[in-house]
Design an enzyme around this catalytic site. Structure first.
Site, PDB file in Angstrom:
ATOM      1  N   HIS A 147       0.870  -1.201   0.000  1.00  0.00           N
ATOM      2  CA  HIS A 147       0.000   0.000   0.000  1.00  0.00           C
ATOM      3  C   HIS A 147       0.894   1.234   0.000  1.00  0.00           C
ATOM      4  CE1 HIS A 147      -3.838   2.097   1.609  1.00  0.00           C
ATOM      5  NE2 HIS A 147      -2.966   3.051   1.259  1.00  0.00           N
ATOM      6  N   HIS A 204       1.370   5.412  -1.814  1.00  0.00           N
ATOM      7  CA  HIS A 204       0.934   6.507  -2.691  1.00  0.00           C
ATOM      8  C   HIS A 204       2.163   7.078  -3.383  1.00  0.00           C
ATOM      9  CE1 HIS A 204      -3.121   6.478  -0.968  1.00  0.00           C
ATOM     10  NE2 HIS A 204      -2.490   6.098   0.129  1.00  0.00           N
ATOM     11  N   ARG A 234       1.866   9.167  -6.125  1.00  0.00           N
ATOM     12  CA  ARG A 234       1.488  10.439  -6.771  1.00  0.00           C
ATOM     13  C   ARG A 234       1.806  10.416  -8.259  1.00  0.00           C
ATOM     14  NH1 ARG A 234      -1.495  10.744  -2.382  1.00  0.00           N
ATOM     15  NH2 ARG A 234      -0.588  11.845  -0.615  1.00  0.00           N
ATOM     16  N   ASN A 264      -5.453   6.922  -6.097  1.00  0.00           N
ATOM     17  CA  ASN A 264      -6.178   8.167  -5.775  1.00  0.00           C
ATOM     18  C   ASN A 264      -5.437   9.403  -6.286  1.00  0.00           C
ATOM     19  OD1 ASN A 264      -4.146   7.804  -3.786  1.00  0.00           O
ATOM     20  ND2 ASN A 264      -5.292   8.967  -2.260  1.00  0.00           N
ATOM     21  N   LYS A 297      -9.684  -0.418  -5.496  1.00  0.00           N
ATOM     22  CA  LYS A 297      -9.664   0.192  -4.170  1.00  0.00           C
ATOM     23  C   LYS A 297     -10.996   0.842  -3.870  1.00  0.00           C
ATOM     24  CE  LYS A 297      -7.822   1.933  -0.357  1.00  0.00           C
ATOM     25  NZ  LYS A 297      -6.753   2.909  -0.205  1.00  0.00           N
ATOM     26  N   HIS A 333     -10.535   1.029   2.128  1.00  0.00           N
ATOM     27  CA  HIS A 333     -10.295   2.054   3.147  1.00  0.00           C
ATOM     28  C   HIS A 333     -11.463   1.930   4.111  1.00  0.00           C
ATOM     29  CE1 HIS A 333      -8.692   6.011   4.635  1.00  0.00           C
ATOM     30  NE2 HIS A 333      -9.855   5.911   5.255  1.00  0.00           N
ATOM     31  N   HIS A 340      -4.540  -0.562   6.029  1.00  0.00           N
ATOM     32  CA  HIS A 340      -4.043   0.234   7.160  1.00  0.00           C
ATOM     33  C   HIS A 340      -4.955   0.170   8.383  1.00  0.00           C
ATOM     34  CE1 HIS A 340      -6.797   2.988   5.199  1.00  0.00           C
ATOM     35  NE2 HIS A 340      -5.934   3.353   4.276  1.00  0.00           N
ATOM     36  N   LEU A 351      -4.827   9.316   7.866  1.00  0.00           N
ATOM     37  CA  LEU A 351      -6.127   8.652   8.017  1.00  0.00           C
ATOM     38  C   LEU A 351      -5.983   7.189   7.635  1.00  0.00           C
ATOM     39  CD1 LEU A 351      -8.539  11.383   6.634  1.00  0.00           C
ATOM     40  CD2 LEU A 351      -8.395  10.547   8.993  1.00  0.00           C
ATOM     41  N   ASP A 364       1.432   2.695   3.518  1.00  0.00           N
ATOM     42  CA  ASP A 364       0.548   3.854   3.319  1.00  0.00           C
ATOM     43  C   ASP A 364       1.372   5.140   3.291  1.00  0.00           C
ATOM     44  OD1 ASP A 364      -1.812   5.195   2.815  1.00  0.00           O
ATOM     45  OD2 ASP A 364      -2.344   5.386   4.928  1.00  0.00           O
ATOM     46  N   HIS A 378       2.869  14.520   1.106  1.00  0.00           N
ATOM     47  CA  HIS A 378       2.243  15.825   0.880  1.00  0.00           C
ATOM     48  C   HIS A 378       3.350  16.862   1.076  1.00  0.00           C
ATOM     49  CE1 HIS A 378      -2.108  14.627   1.281  1.00  0.00           C
ATOM     50  NE2 HIS A 378      -1.556  13.592   1.902  1.00  0.00           N
ATOM     51  N   ALA A 409      -4.016  14.815   5.116  1.00  0.00           N
ATOM     52  CA  ALA A 409      -3.779  13.574   5.852  1.00  0.00           C
ATOM     53  C   ALA A 409      -2.754  12.722   5.122  1.00  0.00           C
ATOM     54  CB  ALA A 409      -5.090  12.798   5.981  1.00  0.00           C
TER      55      ALA A 409
HETATM   56  C1  NCD Z   1      -3.620   9.057   1.864  1.00  0.00           C
HETATM   57  C2  NCD Z   1      -3.170  10.070   0.792  1.00  0.00           C
HETATM   58  O1  NCD Z   1      -2.626  11.115   1.166  1.00  0.00           O
HETATM   59  O2  NCD Z   1      -3.339   9.804  -0.386  1.00  0.00           O
HETATM   60  N1  NCD Z   1      -3.625   9.682   3.137  1.00  0.00           N
HETATM   61  C3  NCD Z   1      -3.566   9.080   4.339  1.00  0.00           C
HETATM   62  O3  NCD Z   1      -3.683   9.769   5.358  1.00  0.00           O
HETATM   63  N2  NCD Z   1      -3.355   7.795   4.466  1.00  0.00           N
HETATM   64  C4  NCD Z   1      -4.945   8.475   1.493  1.00  0.00           C
HETATM   65  C5  NCD Z   1      -5.297   7.243   2.303  1.00  0.00           C
HETATM   66  O4  NCD Z   1      -4.722   6.171   2.130  1.00  0.00           O
HETATM   67  O5  NCD Z   1      -6.213   7.333   3.134  1.00  0.00           O
HETATM   68 ZN    ZN Z   2      -3.354   5.017   1.594  1.00  0.00          ZN
END
Ligand code: NCD
Ligand code: ZN
Length: 344
Positions: A14, A16, A18, A42, A99, A136, A174, A219, A247, A251, A263
């Site tokens: 898992h 991200h 980007r 996402n 997802k 999620h 998560h 989150l 996860d 950011h 988050a």
């Molecule tokens: C994730 C994100 O920033 O894409 N943020 C997070 O707090 N985990 C999205 C997610 O997995 O919930």
């Molecule tokens: Zn995530």
């Protein structure tokens, strides 16, 4: 105790990654730590078609440094409009999972599912095709306290979903609570769960230690100590249902250190180091390899990796910030602080 730990190369189930310049910045970290990674869909706009997933895979591959062996595993963002007819093309494109984001649950989830029943025909097709559903697991009902949203999801959504699709493989992503850990422990072999390093290392006090600490906000949000202990127990239990998923969610620091903080915790730079610390503190370093390198591929029915990595017990300071995209900075969780393990 030995001060090095050799394990089969781990995977991240898992993450991200980007897109665009941000993708260029973070892919090398994940590719250095992991052989494979489940790339979350996402993006803005989200990855909702097989063609988009294939194009995203190519962009990820183009960001992998030369000579590094790394395979992204692609996912699709399930929406109210994903049809059963889409599923064959999705499978043919090598996508491994869809997802489920309840609409509004987290970062970039506004295209998410508004009512799970709207997706039932598609879930049926996924069950037949052998595609996994990644969840999620938080309700978005504003009446439900933010710290209870996962536990309520177990009863309102997970239990009925499992009853209606008993052979659909579901990953409860998560997990953060004793309720979710217990639910997965009691479930059959079609249900698994990922656990992040931050939820193994910290409870919710970390967000409020001496002031509001945005880099500890993700989150589902960190929970009480009793929940962290339940996650440690699950991760170190040796149960094949629990596996590694960072996860890691980058950011820009200006977005984290803002009146509205996005988050997500960024951990890709030092994920294995953080997991090793959590497992060592639990006296369970001998359970780390199976959690990080065996249970994930077994659940996804993919081959285990064969090459090895080494973690060394040594003190070092994680950079406080690293470049992110063109102008921005990215602050890793624990940045500027000491770590006790290092991947070499
Ligand atoms: C994730 C994100 O920033 O894409 N943020 C997070 O707090 N985990 C999205 C997610 O997995 O919930
Ligand atoms: Zn995530």
């Amino acid at each position: 105790m030995s001060d090095t730990l050799s394990l089969i190369r781990p995977d991240d189930w898992h993450v991200h990654l980007r897109d665009g310049a941000a993708l260029q910045s973070v892919v090398p970290y994940t590719a250095r730590q992991f052989a494979r990674a489940i790339a979350m869909p996402n993006l803005k706009p989200p990855i909702t078609t097989a063609a988009q997933a294939e194009a995203y895979r190519a962009r990820i591959m183009a960001a992998v440094p030369a000579g590094v062996d790394f395979t992204p595993l692609m996912t699709l963002y399930l929406t109210d409009r994903t049809t059963p007819e889409d599923i064959a093309a999705v499978k043919a494109a090598g996508v491994v999972a869809l997802k489920l984001y309840p609409a509004g649950a987290t970062t970039n989830s506004d295209h998410g599912v508004t009512d799970i029943r709207k997706t039932y025909a598609t879930l049926e097709a996924m069950q037949k095709a052998g595609l996994l559903l990644l969840v999620h697991g938080e309700v978005t009902d504003p009446e439900v306290d933010v710290f209870d949203r996962e536990a309520v999801f177990v009863d309102r959504i997970m239990r009925p979903l499992r009853k209606d699709f008993p052979e659909l493989k579901v990953v409860f992503e998560h997990i953060t609570t004793k309720e979710a850990a217990q639910y997965v422990t009691d479930a059959d072999r079609f249900t698994g769960a990922t656990i992040t390093p931050q939820h193994l290392l910290y409870n919710r006090n970390a967000i409020f230690m001496g002031g509001l600490r945005p880099h500890y906000y993700c989150l589902p949000v960190l929970k009480r100590e009793e929940h962290r202990l339940a996650l440690i127990k699950a991760a170190t239990s040796g149960s094949p249902k629990f596996f590694l998923g960072t996860d890691s969610a980058p950011h820009a620091s200006v977005m984290k250190e803002n009146s509205v903080c996005g988050a997500g915790c960024f951990t890709a730079l030092s994920a294995m180091e953080l997991y090793a610390e959590a497992f060592e503190a639990a006296g369970a370093l001998d359970k780390l390899e199976a959690f990080a390198s065996f249970h994930g591929p077994d659940f996804y029915e993919l081959p285990r990796n064969t090459t090895r990595v080494t973690l060394q017990k040594t003190e070092w300071t994680l950079p406080e910030a690293v470049p992110f995209g063109e102008a921005a900075q990215l602050k890793p969780l624990r940045g500027g602080e000491s770590l006790h393990w290092k991947m070499i």
